[in-house]
Design a protein around this motif. Structure first.
Motif, PDB file in Angstrom:
ATOM      1  N   SER A 143     -17.284  41.485  53.016  1.00 27.30           N
ATOM      2  CA  SER A 143     -17.247  41.791  54.145  1.00 27.30           C
ATOM      3  C   SER A 143     -17.635  40.916  55.349  1.00 27.30           C
ATOM      4  N   LEU A 144     -17.166  41.143  56.452  1.00 33.09           N
ATOM      5  CA  LEU A 144     -17.402  40.492  57.655  1.00 33.09           C
ATOM      6  C   LEU A 144     -18.860  40.075  58.056  1.00 33.09           C
ATOM      7  N   GLY A 145     -19.798  40.944  57.845  1.00 30.77           N
ATOM      8  CA  GLY A 145     -21.278  40.803  57.899  1.00 30.77           C
ATOM      9  C   GLY A 145     -22.179  40.175  56.699  1.00 30.77           C
ATOM     10  N   CYS A 146     -21.298  39.789  55.623  1.00 35.87           N
ATOM     11  CA  CYS A 146     -21.762  39.715  54.554  1.00 35.87           C
ATOM     12  C   CYS A 146     -23.121  38.650  54.733  1.00 35.87           C
ATOM     13  N   PRO A 147     -24.389  39.147  54.264  1.00 36.21           N
ATOM     14  CA  PRO A 147     -25.359  38.219  54.686  1.00 36.21           C
ATOM     15  C   PRO A 147     -25.685  36.916  53.656  1.00 36.21           C
ATOM     16  N   LEU A 148     -24.679  36.781  52.641  1.00 34.61           N
ATOM     17  CA  LEU A 148     -24.793  35.743  51.844  1.00 34.61           C
ATOM     18  C   LEU A 148     -23.703  34.511  52.248  1.00 34.61           C
ATOM     19  N   GLY A 149     -22.906  35.048  53.408  1.00 37.58           N
ATOM     20  CA  GLY A 149     -21.621  34.006  53.596  1.00 37.58           C
ATOM     21  C   GLY A 149     -22.043  32.677  53.662  1.00 37.58           C
ATOM     22  N   ASN A 150     -23.231  32.392  54.128  1.00 41.33           N
ATOM     23  CA  ASN A 150     -23.558  30.888  54.645  1.00 41.33           C
ATOM     24  C   ASN A 150     -23.646  30.251  53.037  1.00 41.33           C
ATOM     25  N   PHE A 151     -24.531  30.873  52.254  1.00 42.19           N
ATOM     26  CA  PHE A 151     -25.284  30.709  50.950  1.00 42.19           C
ATOM     27  C   PHE A 151     -23.985  30.283  50.080  1.00 42.19           C
ATOM     28  N   LEU A 152     -22.967  31.300  50.106  1.00 46.31           N
ATOM     29  CA  LEU A 152     -21.497  31.062  49.325  1.00 46.31           C
ATOM     30  C   LEU A 152     -20.811  29.808  49.732  1.00 46.31           C
ATOM     31  N   ILE A 153     -20.541  29.905  51.041  1.00 48.56           N
ATOM     32  CA  ILE A 153     -20.012  28.572  51.472  1.00 48.56           C
ATOM     33  C   ILE A 153     -20.631  27.312  51.065  1.00 48.56           C
ATOM     34  N   SER A 154     -21.883  27.054  51.288  1.00 44.69           N
ATOM     35  CA  SER A 154     -22.644  26.085  51.006  1.00 44.69           C
ATOM     36  C   SER A 154     -22.629  25.769  49.211  1.00 44.69           C
ATOM     37  N   GLU A 155     -22.475  26.887  48.414  1.00 42.45           N
ATOM     38  CA  GLU A 155     -22.387  26.543  47.015  1.00 42.45           C
ATOM     39  C   GLU A 155     -21.071  26.314  46.677  1.00 42.45           C
ATOM     40  N   VAL A 156     -20.019  26.827  47.287  1.00 43.72           N
ATOM     41  CA  VAL A 156     -18.609  25.984  47.130  1.00 43.72           C
ATOM     42  C   VAL A 156     -18.546  24.681  47.540  1.00 43.72           C
ATOM     43  N   GLU A 157     -19.077  24.466  48.576  1.00 46.40           N
ATOM     44  CA  GLU A 157     -19.002  22.929  48.994  1.00 46.40           C
ATOM     45  C   GLU A 157     -20.018  21.945  47.777  1.00 46.40           C
ATOM     46  N   LYS A 199     -20.777  22.633  44.569  1.00 47.81           N
ATOM     47  CA  LYS A 199     -19.948  22.346  43.368  1.00 47.81           C
ATOM     48  C   LYS A 199     -18.860  21.522  43.334  1.00 47.81           C
ATOM     49  N   LEU A 200     -18.143  21.736  44.574  1.00 46.28           N
ATOM     50  CA  LEU A 200     -16.760  21.008  44.623  1.00 46.28           C
ATOM     51  C   LEU A 200     -17.358  19.435  44.704  1.00 46.28           C
ATOM     52  N   LYS A 201     -18.382  19.095  45.177  1.00 49.58           N
ATOM     53  CA  LYS A 201     -19.066  17.662  45.549  1.00 49.58           C
ATOM     54  C   LYS A 201     -19.474  17.294  44.128  1.00 49.58           C
ATOM     55  N   GLU A 202     -20.123  18.104  43.481  1.00 46.43           N
ATOM     56  CA  GLU A 202     -20.424  17.928  42.065  1.00 46.43           C
ATOM     57  C   GLU A 202     -19.139  17.556  41.170  1.00 46.43           C
ATOM     58  N   ALA A 203     -18.017  18.097  41.558  1.00 47.44           N
ATOM     59  CA  ALA A 203     -16.956  17.753  40.589  1.00 47.44           C
ATOM     60  C   ALA A 203     -16.324  16.547  40.875  1.00 47.44           C
ATOM     61  N   GLY A 204     -16.852  15.644  42.113  1.00 48.63           N
ATOM     62  CA  GLY A 204     -16.292  14.329  42.357  1.00 48.63           C
ATOM     63  C   GLY A 204     -15.540  14.338  43.782  1.00 48.63           C
ATOM     64  N   PHE A 205     -15.427  15.604  44.303  1.00 47.83           N
ATOM     65  CA  PHE A 205     -14.472  15.797  45.374  1.00 47.83           C
ATOM     66  C   PHE A 205     -15.348  15.081  46.634  1.00 47.83           C
ATOM     67  N   LYS A 206     -14.821  13.965  47.579  1.00 47.78           N
ATOM     68  CA  LYS A 206     -15.705  13.523  48.302  1.00 47.78           C
ATOM     69  C   LYS A 206     -15.539  14.348  49.647  1.00 47.78           C
ATOM     70  N   LYS A 207     -14.563  14.819  49.976  1.00 45.53           N
ATOM     71  CA  LYS A 207     -14.548  15.752  51.163  1.00 45.53           C
ATOM     72  C   LYS A 207     -14.099  17.065  50.858  1.00 45.53           C
ATOM     73  N   VAL A 208     -14.960  18.063  51.328  1.00 51.51           N
ATOM     74  CA  VAL A 208     -14.602  19.453  50.852  1.00 51.51           C
ATOM     75  C   VAL A 208     -14.654  20.179  52.429  1.00 51.51           C
ATOM     76  N   ASP A 209     -13.672  20.743  52.681  1.00 50.59           N
ATOM     77  CA  ASP A 209     -13.174  21.600  53.763  1.00 50.59           C
ATOM     78  C   ASP A 209     -13.005  23.014  53.311  1.00 50.59           C
ATOM     79  N   VAL A 210     -14.050  23.983  53.897  1.00 53.53           N
ATOM     80  CA  VAL A 210     -13.921  25.561  53.580  1.00 53.53           C
ATOM     81  C   VAL A 210     -13.428  26.141  54.805  1.00 53.53           C
ATOM     82  N   GLU A 211     -12.461  26.721  54.607  1.00 51.75           N
ATOM     83  CA  GLU A 211     -11.851  27.695  55.664  1.00 51.75           C
ATOM     84  C   GLU A 211     -12.185  29.357  55.539  1.00 51.75           C
ATOM     85  N   LEU A 212     -12.954  29.651  56.250  1.00 47.51           N
ATOM     86  CA  LEU A 212     -13.133  31.029  55.980  1.00 47.51           C
ATOM     87  C   LEU A 212     -12.393  31.959  56.851  1.00 47.51           C
TER      88      LEU A 212
END
Length: 104
Positions: free
Chosen positions: A54-68, A70-83
């Motif tokens: 949902s547009l007002g998802c209270p966990l939005g920032n948390f989920l974006i941060s987790e995506v970043e 986890k991908l850095k844990e996988a070895g990606f140096k630059k992670v760009d998340v487009e919401l």
């Protein structure tokens, strides 16, 4: 190894890592929830196009941060998340297994 195979392998690694990002309110990962609209990789860079339930998802920032993270844990140096909210998320985007689990 050819470049296309390497990109496919890196994309697979990224998607597997994204399955570790769990929406705590729903108890399911962002891939099976259908929140990931696209993943593109180029060497050690990854771009993820995603949405929220949902547009007002209270966990939005948390989920974006987790995506970043986890991908850095996988070895990606630059992670760009487009919401994006286009197209808007609907329960039909969930995996078949998850829809079944929720009776949808």
């Amino acid at each position: 190894m050819n470049r296309n195979k390497m990109k496919k392998d890196l994309k697979k690694v990224a998607l597997e890592k994204l399955k570790e990002v769990i929406d705590p309110e729903i108890g399911a990962n962002v891939v099976d929830l259908g929140l990931i609209y696209g993943v593109s990789v180029n060497k050690n860079k990854v771009k993820v196009r995603m949405t929220l339930t949902s547009l007002g998802c209270p966990l939005g920032n948390f989920l974006i941060s987790e995506v970043e993270n986890k991908l850095k844990e996988a070895g990606f140096k630059k992670v760009d998340v487009e919401l994006t909210f286009n197209p808007p998320w609907t329960p039909e985007r969930m995996s078949k297994e998850l829809r079944k689990r929720f009776g949808i």
